[in-house]
Design a protein around this motif. Structure first.
Motif: not given
Length: 121
Positions: A80-94, A111-119
């Motif tokens: 797991y990756l718990q992500m708190n206090s997210l910032k726009p610069e955290d936007t990426a495919v994880y 590698w996995g296929q990735g999951t998009q995170v958009t802040v």
């Protein structure tokens, strides 16, 4: 065969939280270090966090220290990756990653296929 499947990404406002999951199969999950990487558009892939096989040791990129937490449940073969206090610069495919010994001489990086995170607001 080895499979890593990420989930949990999405659109979140700045300051919000998300929890990513990486479901693993095809190898003895509890014996391998697991890693989370991310890649923003136009940038190189960067290592975000790592966790030791028993979960007792973790490491983080300076950019996420104090905000992100990596963890694992070896009974569920999931990281797991718990992500708190997210910032726009955290936007990426994880991406979830593990280097697996497929023979005694040969190790392959999966590698996995990735999951998009958009802040964004």
């Amino acid at each position: 065969q080895v499979q890593l499947v990420e989930s949990g990404g999405g659109l979140v406002q700045p300051g919000g939280s998300l929890r990513l999951s990486c479901a693993a199969s095809g190898f003895t999950f509890s014996t391998y270090e697991m890693r989370w990487y991310r890649q923003a558009l136009g940038k190189e892939r960067e290592l975000v966090a790592t966790i030791s096989p028993n979960g007792g040791s973790t490491n983080y990129a300076d950019s996420v220290k104090g905000r992100f937490t990596i963890s694992r449940d070896n009974a569920k073969n999931t990281a797991y990756l718990q992500m708190n206090s997210l910032k726009p610069e955290d936007t990426a495919v994880y991406y979830c990653n593990a280097d697996i010994w497929i023979t005694i001489f040969s190790r392959v990086s999966y590698w996995g296929q990735g999951t998009q995170v958009t802040v964004s607001s």
